[in-house]
Design an enzyme around this catalytic site. Structure first.
Site, short mmCIF file in Angstrom:
data_model
loop_
_atom_site.label_atom_id
_atom_site.label_comp_id
_atom_site.label_asym_id
_atom_site.label_seq_id
_atom_site.Cartn_x
_atom_site.Cartn_y
_atom_site.Cartn_z
CG ASP A 148 -5.79 -9.23 -5.10
OD1 ASP A 148 -5.17 -8.19 -4.77
OD2 ASP A 148 -5.76 -10.27 -4.43
CG ASP A 175 -9.27 0.35 -4.68
OD1 ASP A 175 -9.63 -0.22 -3.64
OD2 ASP A 175 -8.72 1.47 -4.69
CG ASN A 181 -9.69 -13.87 1.31
OD1 ASN A 181 -9.29 -14.40 2.35
ND2 ASN A 181 -8.85 -13.35 0.42
CE1 TYR A 198 -7.54 -7.89 9.08
CE2 TYR A 198 -7.16 -8.85 11.25
CZ TYR A 198 -7.35 -9.00 9.89
OH TYR A 198 -7.34 -10.26 9.33
CE LYS A 242 -10.69 -9.84 8.60
NZ LYS A 242 -11.22 -10.53 7.39
CB VAL A 268 -3.39 -18.76 7.78
CG1 VAL A 268 -3.16 -19.58 6.51
CG2 VAL A 268 -4.75 -19.08 8.39
CB THR A 310 0.16 -16.24 4.01
OG1 THR A 310 0.27 -15.09 4.87
CG2 THR A 310 -1.16 -16.95 4.29
#
Length: 245
Positions: free
Chosen positions: A42, A65, A88, A153, A157, A186, A188
């Site tokens: 991360d 990164d 992920n 995005y 995906k 989801v 979060t």
């Protein structure tokens, strides 16, 4: 609700990208519960170190990164051969068509798609020497719904689903399974910034199951696909969307 434990995951070396927060943190927690050797990558240092502390050191954080391919390769080299890779990491930055420049396009593709391929490339030789492995890529329901302000995005995906099929074919003879998990909406901390109580209710109303999806729901599917229980599962999409589609 009880969590399925897969004894075969104990001591397996698992790498999770974008594991410091959100769905990624839920994945890290789930594989720690499986007693796997968990590593996560991360760029969010504070959140990631807080997660390691919360898990009493039962996961290893690597500051990396993923848009820096040299750093990505070196991080995987440092970790060594792995049994399970969970791709992920992503960022659903909002934009309109008029916002998109060539530089922004390249940066968004690097954040959301390019590292998925190069992470698989980095782990595949080691998985082959270990007799096989499991790769789980995280897709998104967003492009299936055609949601607004997410064009790059959603393009990334959608590409991950195609990439999953292609890599399942290429790596199958080496005993490496490649699947894609497609979460719905989801809950979060990041997602919660955008939704009012009315928005939250609308999400539930559009689902066939009237439950709010949390990271642990996604993690349950991912741990299954990483386990020997899914030994004959590859090249497919697995939905965790409470029946939104």
């Amino acid at each position: 609700m009880g969590t399925a434990i897969y004894p075969g995951l104990a001591d397996k070396r698992v790498v999770i990208t974008g594991g410091g927060s959100g769905i990624g943190a839920g994945l890290v927690e789930a594989f720690v519960e499986q007693q796997a050797e968990v590593h996560f990558l991360d760029i969010c240092e504070d959140e990631s170190r807080a997660l390691v502390e919360r898990l009493a050191g039962h996961a290893t954080f690597h500051l990396c990164d993923l848009t820096d391919l040299h750093a990505l390769v070196e991080t995987f080299r440092h970790i060594g051969a792995v049994d399970v890779l969970i791709n992920n990491a992503a960022n659903d930055d909002r934009h309109t068509l008029g916002d998109i420049t060539p530089d922004y396009w390249d940066e968004r593709v690097a954040v959301n798609l390019r590292h998925v391929m190069f992470s698989m490339q980095a782990v595949a030789p080691g998985m082959k020497t270990r007799g096989g492995g499991a790769i789980v890529n995280l897709g998104s329901i967003s492009w299936h719904l055609g949601q607004e302000h997410l064009a790059i995005y959603e393009t990334a995906k959608a590409g991950i689903e195609g990439m999953t099929r292609a890599m399942a074919r290429e790596l199958g003879e080496d005993g490496i399974r490649v699947n894609c998990v497609i979460p719905g909406n989801v809950k979060t901390p990041r997602q919660s910034r955008w939704y009012s109580p009315e928005d939250e209710q609308k999400i539930i109303e559009e689902q066939k199951l009237k439950v709010r999806i949390h990271p642990h729901h996604v993690a349950s599917m991912v741990t299954f696909l990483a386990s020997d229980a899914a030994a004959a599962c590859t090249a497919h999409n697995y939905w965790v969307d409470a029946g939104w589609l």
